[in-house]
Design a protein around this motif. Sequence first.
Motif, PDB file in Angstrom:
ATOM      1  N   GLY A 105       0.779  -1.256   0.085  1.00  0.00           N
ATOM      2  CA  GLY A 105      -0.115   0.114  -0.045  1.00  0.00           C
ATOM      3  C   GLY A 105       0.810   1.166   0.233  1.00  0.00           C
ATOM      4  O   GLY A 105       2.118   1.229  -0.047  1.00  0.00           O
ATOM      5  N   SER A 107       0.800   5.119   1.857  1.00  0.00           N
ATOM      6  CA  SER A 107       0.319   5.811   2.997  1.00  0.00           C
ATOM      7  C   SER A 107       0.745   7.054   2.979  1.00  0.00           C
ATOM      8  O   SER A 107      -0.235   7.962   3.993  1.00  0.00           O
ATOM      9  N   ALA A 139      -5.921   9.744  -1.141  1.00  0.00           N
ATOM     10  CA  ALA A 139      -5.704   8.374  -0.503  1.00  0.00           C
ATOM     11  C   ALA A 139      -7.176   7.714  -0.213  1.00  0.00           C
ATOM     12  O   ALA A 139      -7.895   8.273   0.180  1.00  0.00           O
ATOM     13  N   ASN A 141      -8.100   3.394   0.375  1.00  0.00           N
ATOM     14  CA  ASN A 141      -7.686   1.979   0.407  1.00  0.00           C
ATOM     15  C   ASN A 141      -6.200   1.669  -0.106  1.00  0.00           C
ATOM     16  O   ASN A 141      -5.867   0.712  -0.647  1.00  0.00           O
ATOM     17  N   LYS A 142      -5.410   2.357   0.642  1.00  0.00           N
ATOM     18  CA  LYS A 142      -3.896   2.125   0.390  1.00  0.00           C
ATOM     19  C   LYS A 142      -3.298   2.483  -0.777  1.00  0.00           C
ATOM     20  O   LYS A 142      -2.421   1.817  -1.462  1.00  0.00           O
ATOM     21  N   LYS A 143      -4.157   3.162  -1.538  1.00  0.00           N
ATOM     22  CA  LYS A 143      -3.871   3.703  -3.020  1.00  0.00           C
ATOM     23  C   LYS A 143      -4.105   5.328  -2.808  1.00  0.00           C
ATOM     24  O   LYS A 143      -4.556   5.708  -2.167  1.00  0.00           O
TER      25      LYS A 143
END
Length: 160
Positions: A105, A107, A139, A141-143
């Motif tokens: 991911g 962050s 950001a 969902n870790k995208k």
Amino acid sequence: MRKSIVVLIALIAICVTIGAASAADWSFNFGSDTNSDGGSVNIDNNELKIQDEKFTIPDGYKENESARKLAADGKGNFNGAKVTVCELNKENETILIKVFFADGGISDVTGEEGSVNKTIGGHEGFLTTDKDGVTFDFAVNKKVVEIEAPSEADIEALLK
């Protein structure tokens, strides 16, 4: 007699073709694309899904499939990240949607110099305005999603 045999053969050929297509479970969704590096794009009517993130294609916009990129090198934007890109066009206007993703991911999302904190379509992020339009980064969902559009209203329509 000969005509009826030709018609019978044609009917048998049609039945065989339809049966083969059904058995193969073919899908005719031409808007889908995935690759072995994890890139994915799916378009169903006016819903666009990039890396499992959903967007609504605004009225009048169509995808430029030749500009599509799947799991391309993120070019240093985020350490080791890949990016999937879709371009939507309406007359002489363009919306560019980039979804950055990485193993483990992403962050740390920060805005560019001159950006302002903004919430658009329920997403908190950073809005930058320049002579070409606006860019919104957020950001999810870790995208990281980056949308370049002619106006903030276009981004709002995309994220509804």
